[in-house]
Write a protein that holds these residues in place. Sequence first.
Motif, PDB file in Angstrom:
ATOM      1  N   VAL A   1       0.850  -1.186   0.000  1.00 36.73           N
ATOM      2  CA  VAL A   1       0.000   0.000   0.000  1.00 36.73           C
ATOM      3  C   VAL A   1       0.884   1.234   0.000  1.00 36.73           C
ATOM      4  CG1 VAL A   1      -1.971  -1.045   1.190  1.00 36.73           C
ATOM      5  CG2 VAL A   1      -0.189   0.053   2.537  1.00 36.73           C
ATOM      6  N   PHE A   2       0.348   2.292  -0.589  1.00 40.11           N
ATOM      7  CA  PHE A   2       0.947   3.619  -0.467  1.00 40.11           C
ATOM      8  C   PHE A   2       0.010   4.431   0.403  1.00 40.11           C
ATOM      9  CE2 PHE A   2       0.968   8.085  -1.786  1.00 40.11           C
ATOM     10  CZ  PHE A   2       2.219   8.423  -1.307  1.00 40.11           C
ATOM     11  N   THR A   3       0.535   4.992   1.493  1.00 36.96           N
ATOM     12  CA  THR A   3      -0.269   5.843   2.367  1.00 36.96           C
ATOM     13  C   THR A   3       0.262   7.267   2.291  1.00 36.96           C
ATOM     14  OG1 THR A   3       1.140   5.221   4.245  1.00 36.96           O
ATOM     15  CG2 THR A   3      -0.909   4.007   3.983  1.00 36.96           C
ATOM     16  N   ASP A   4      -0.660   8.232   2.320  1.00 40.64           N
ATOM     17  CA  ASP A   4      -0.229   9.626   2.322  1.00 40.64           C
ATOM     18  C   ASP A   4       0.272   9.991   3.718  1.00 40.64           C
ATOM     19  OD1 ASP A   4      -2.501  10.177   3.884  1.00 40.64           O
ATOM     20  OD2 ASP A   4      -3.607  11.095   2.223  1.00 40.64           O
ATOM     21  N   ARG A   5       0.697  11.229   3.896  1.00 40.71           N
ATOM     22  CA  ARG A   5       1.307  11.603   5.173  1.00 40.71           C
ATOM     23  C   ARG A   5       0.341  11.546   6.354  1.00 40.71           C
ATOM     24  NH1 ARG A   5       3.258  16.963   2.964  1.00 40.71           N
ATOM     25  NH2 ARG A   5       1.357  17.646   1.975  1.00 40.71           N
TER      26      ARG A   5
ATOM     27  N   GLY B   1      -1.666   8.996   6.711  1.00 36.77           N
ATOM     28  CA  GLY B   1      -1.857   7.571   6.967  1.00 36.77           C
ATOM     29  C   GLY B   1      -2.962   6.941   6.139  1.00 36.77           C
ATOM     30  N   LYS B   2      -3.639   7.725   5.318  1.00 35.90           N
ATOM     31  CA  LYS B   2      -4.721   7.212   4.474  1.00 35.90           C
ATOM     32  C   LYS B   2      -4.145   6.395   3.316  1.00 35.90           C
ATOM     33  CE  LYS B   2      -8.480   8.582   1.463  1.00 35.90           C
ATOM     34  NZ  LYS B   2      -9.080   9.669   0.712  1.00 35.90           N
ATOM     35  N   VAL B   3      -4.731   5.215   3.079  1.00 41.00           N
ATOM     36  CA  VAL B   3      -4.294   4.390   1.953  1.00 41.00           C
ATOM     37  C   VAL B   3      -4.761   5.060   0.657  1.00 41.00           C
ATOM     38  CG1 VAL B   3      -4.524   2.163   0.782  1.00 41.00           C
ATOM     39  CG2 VAL B   3      -4.293   2.242   3.278  1.00 41.00           C
ATOM     40  N   VAL B   4      -3.807   5.387  -0.192  1.00 40.67           N
ATOM     41  CA  VAL B   4      -4.090   6.056  -1.456  1.00 40.67           C
ATOM     42  C   VAL B   4      -4.137   5.052  -2.597  1.00 40.67           C
ATOM     43  CG1 VAL B   4      -3.239   7.797  -3.083  1.00 40.67           C
ATOM     44  CG2 VAL B   4      -3.024   8.182  -0.623  1.00 40.67           C
ATOM     45  N   LYS B   5      -3.268   4.033  -2.516  1.00 42.02           N
ATOM     46  CA  LYS B   5      -3.196   3.025  -3.568  1.00 42.02           C
ATOM     47  C   LYS B   5      -2.750   1.702  -2.991  1.00 42.02           C
ATOM     48  CE  LYS B   5      -2.235   4.692  -7.964  1.00 42.02           C
ATOM     49  NZ  LYS B   5      -1.419   5.041  -9.104  1.00 42.02           N
ATOM     50  N   ARG B   6      -3.337   0.620  -3.513  1.00 42.13           N
ATOM     51  CA  ARG B   6      -2.913  -0.735  -3.167  1.00 42.13           C
ATOM     52  C   ARG B   6      -2.275  -1.335  -4.413  1.00 42.13           C
ATOM     53  NH1 ARG B   6      -7.367  -3.466  -3.200  1.00 42.13           N
ATOM     54  NH2 ARG B   6      -8.603  -1.712  -3.885  1.00 42.13           N
ATOM     55  N   PHE B   7      -1.408  -2.333  -4.222  1.00 39.52           N
ATOM     56  CA  PHE B   7      -0.769  -2.950  -5.381  1.00 39.52           C
ATOM     57  C   PHE B   7      -0.217  -4.325  -5.033  1.00 39.52           C
ATOM     58  CE2 PHE B   7       2.283  -0.257  -3.230  1.00 39.52           C
ATOM     59  CZ  PHE B   7       3.411  -1.039  -3.138  1.00 39.52           C
TER      60      PHE B   7
ATOM     61  N   LEU C   1       6.091  12.880   2.499  1.00 39.98           N
ATOM     62  CA  LEU C   1       4.949  12.779   1.582  1.00 39.98           C
ATOM     63  C   LEU C   1       4.052  11.598   1.882  1.00 39.98           C
ATOM     64  CD1 LEU C   1       6.824  13.478  -1.772  1.00 39.98           C
ATOM     65  CD2 LEU C   1       5.544  15.112  -0.368  1.00 39.98           C
ATOM     66  N   GLY C   2       4.645  10.517   2.358  1.00 41.68           N
ATOM     67  CA  GLY C   2       3.891   9.299   2.619  1.00 41.68           C
ATOM     68  C   GLY C   2       4.823   8.125   2.770  1.00 41.68           C
ATOM     69  N   ASP C   3       4.222   6.930   2.829  1.00 43.84           N
ATOM     70  CA  ASP C   3       4.992   5.707   3.038  1.00 43.84           C
ATOM     71  C   ASP C   3       4.512   4.611   2.106  1.00 43.84           C
ATOM     72  OD1 ASP C   3       6.608   6.373   5.511  1.00 43.84           O
ATOM     73  OD2 ASP C   3       4.564   6.808   6.213  1.00 43.84           O
ATOM     74  N   VAL C   4       5.440   3.748   1.730  1.00 45.11           N
ATOM     75  CA  VAL C   4       5.125   2.535   0.985  1.00 45.11           C
ATOM     76  C   VAL C   4       5.410   1.369   1.926  1.00 45.11           C
ATOM     77  CG1 VAL C   4       5.676   1.122  -1.025  1.00 45.11           C
ATOM     78  CG2 VAL C   4       5.777   3.619  -1.200  1.00 45.11           C
ATOM     79  N   THR C   5       4.418   0.497   2.096  1.00 46.93           N
ATOM     80  CA  THR C   5       4.563  -0.668   2.967  1.00 46.93           C
ATOM     81  C   THR C   5       4.307  -1.918   2.141  1.00 46.93           C
ATOM     82  OG1 THR C   5       3.738   0.645   4.823  1.00 46.93           O
ATOM     83  CG2 THR C   5       3.801  -1.747   5.111  1.00 46.93           C
TER      84      THR C   5
END
Length: 186
Positions: free
Chosen positions: A59-63, A65-71, A176-180
């Motif tokens: 997932v990519f979360t914005d700063r 903590g909201k999930v913006v994109k899954r992959f 900007l955000g995080d990739v987990t």
Amino acid sequence: MKSMVSTRSFLPLRRAGVWLALMGMLAGCAGPSVQEYARERPELDLRQYFNGPLLAHGVFTDRSGKVVKRFTVRMTGRWSGDEGTLDEHFVYSDGSTQQRIWHLKYLGEGRYTGRADDVVGEARGQSAGNAFHWNYVLALPVNGKVWNVSMDDWMYLMDGRTMLNRAAMSKFGIHLGDVTLSFTRE
């Protein structure tokens, strides 16, 4: 007797002192060193882990903590001596796809470098124990423009099949955000 030096002449020194104190506090907030994980097991060897087929979910979360994109990512790693490739195929929740091919090099003593078409310059990293930490600049397409974002990327081997990954993204020092990601060897 009046002092010959005005208090105004000390203002630049006060400002410098404030800046030095702030810089010291920021340095105290710096993240951990990869060497802090040297005793953690199982020991991570990227040449072994990224050799063969793998599947990752992320997932990519914005700063906030909201999930913006899954992959999901299907990847295949191959090593020949100290040089390897990691061929990644991304499928995003909006239906878009992407491919990234990493060209990796083991430098000895847990040190690695990496290059990919959308990486600006060279990624540099270090492993110790079950952890791997590397930094690089990613050319990230955003709304028709390309942003060069700094990636502070950490990976932790959980067992022989599973590795967790978290990368903090920033630009001009602004988070900007995080990739987990969760990797699984197939």
